[in-house]
Design an enzyme around this catalytic site. Structure first.
Site, PDB file in Angstrom:
ATOM      1  N   LYS A 129      65.546  70.914  23.174  1.00  0.00           N
ATOM      2  CA  LYS A 129      66.064  69.520  22.610  1.00  0.00           C
ATOM      3  C   LYS A 129      65.087  68.481  23.574  1.00  0.00           C
ATOM      4  CE  LYS A 129      70.593  71.658  21.479  1.00  0.00           C
ATOM      5  NZ  LYS A 129      71.606  72.120  21.988  1.00  0.00           N
ATOM      6  N   ASP A 164      77.386  65.376  20.736  1.00  0.00           N
ATOM      7  CA  ASP A 164      77.757  66.560  19.990  1.00  0.00           C
ATOM      8  C   ASP A 164      78.877  66.270  18.895  1.00  0.00           C
ATOM      9  OD1 ASP A 164      76.047  69.055  20.120  1.00  0.00           O
ATOM     10  OD2 ASP A 164      77.019  69.728  22.048  1.00  0.00           O
ATOM     11  N   GLN A 191      75.489  71.996  27.160  1.00  0.00           N
ATOM     12  CA  GLN A 191      75.007  73.325  26.325  1.00  0.00           C
ATOM     13  C   GLN A 191      76.329  74.368  26.445  1.00  0.00           C
ATOM     14  OE1 GLN A 191      72.275  73.518  24.463  1.00  0.00           O
ATOM     15  NE2 GLN A 191      73.322  75.395  23.746  1.00  0.00           N
TER      16      GLN A 191
END
Ligand code: NAP
Length: 292
Positions: A54, A121, A98
């Site tokens: 990422k 997200d 994460q």
């Protein structure tokens, strides 16, 4: 029929190139360089690779990225404090924690602590609510990657019969709202669905997000359907999708492979979300010294 193979790697690269161009334009107009902050608790090797990818991708798109690695035994309160600090930090546009965290941390509590304006997200209750109300917000990356693939292939979504197998918060449910918002007639199947094959066989667009290797076979697929395989299952024979690729590619008109289908789209959409978040936080073009 032999299905066309949808090349997720290529589409992902196109999205990344588009984002890089848009970042350059945004910065050229006086916007601040979009910044993604990632947080990882513990040293899970797969998570470390995901996070490193990422960072590489955001930097390649002209963005800045900052990583916060926390020890495996970090107390939940300490993680929440960091997430709240990032939420208030003007330098940070996107926050990605994460998942999954170690077992002593409740992922819902962490998600709830993310500033919704920086929730790249798309998992906070605010963004989930906006999506289900059909209002603009930050949308989870894998489902929006699926829609991007369909659009890239010129698949007509409006009026199509779409069946999604799987109802997770990460994939199935947001995808339901995205496809409904695009005027598909959407059915969501799950582990209690009676006669899964009959339900799936109605689909013009069939999306498998299950986590069961090769569950979807020829009998699940209407001839000519477009089949999108979100599944990523590590098996003794390597990475497998939720779709029996050799069998289904004989009946579908187009199909995503695993790997190389939906997988590469997730990072691309994360970059797009980070830019969207940065733009939304700086609605006015700014001068280089930071004044509107
Ligand atoms: P999940 O949270 O485990 O959800 C799985 C869903 O599938 C559940 O709704 C479950 O039904 C349903 N299901 C399980 N067995 C079934 C069966 N035999 N028949 C019909 N439905 C069944 O999984 P997820 O997070 O959505 O992930 C799904 C897959 O996508 C996994 O392989 C994952 O690795 C992959 N994935 C890939 C990406 C990517 O490509 N970047 C991103 C996210 C996920 P119930 O609700 O009834 O239990």
């Amino acid at each position: 029929m032999t299905a066309k193979i949808i090349d997720g790697k290529q589409v992902s690269q196109e999205v990344r190139d588009r984002v890089a161009k848009d970042v350059a334009t945004f910065v050229g107009e006086g916007g601040k360089v979009p910044t993604l902050a990632t947080v990882l608790v513990g040293n899970d090797p797969a998570s470390e690779i995901y996070v490193a990818n990422k960072h590489r991708a955001s930097e390649a798109a002209g963005m800045r990225s900052v990583h916060h690695g926390l020890a495996e035994d970090t107390p939940q309160e300490e993680l929440i404090e960091l997430v709240e600090t990032l939420g208030a930090d003007d330098e940070v546009d996107g926050i990605l924690v994460q998942l999954p965290p170690p077992p002593h941390i409740d992922p819902d509590v962490v998600i709830n602590a993310i500033n919704p304006a920086k929730d790249v997200d798309g998992l906070t209750p605010v963004n989930v609510g906006l999506l289900s109300a059909g209002r603009p917000g930050l949308v989870p990356c894998t489902p929006s990657g699926v829609v991007e693939l369909l659009d890239h292939e010129g698949v007509e979504i409006s009026g199509a019969e779409a069946v999604i197998v799987g109802r997770s918060n990460l994939v199935g449910r947001p995808l339901f709202n995205l496809l409904l918002g695009r005027n598909a007639t959407v059915t969501v199947a799950h582990s209690r669905t009676a006669d899964l094959a009959a339900v799936c066989a109605r689909a013009d667009i069939l999306i498998a997000a299950v986590g069961v290797p090769e569950l979807i076979g020829r009998e699940h697929v209407k001839p000519g359907a477009v089949v999108i395989d979100v599944g990523m299952n590590r098996t003794d024979d390597g990475l497998r999708g939720d779709v029996d690729f050799p069998e289904v590619s004989e009946v579908a008109s187009a199909i995503t492979p695993v790997p190389g289908g939906v997988g590469p789209m997730t990072i691309a959409m994360l970059l797009e979300n980070t830019l969207t978040a940065a733009r939304a936080r700086w609605p006015q073009p700014m001068t280089r010294d930071g004044e509107a």
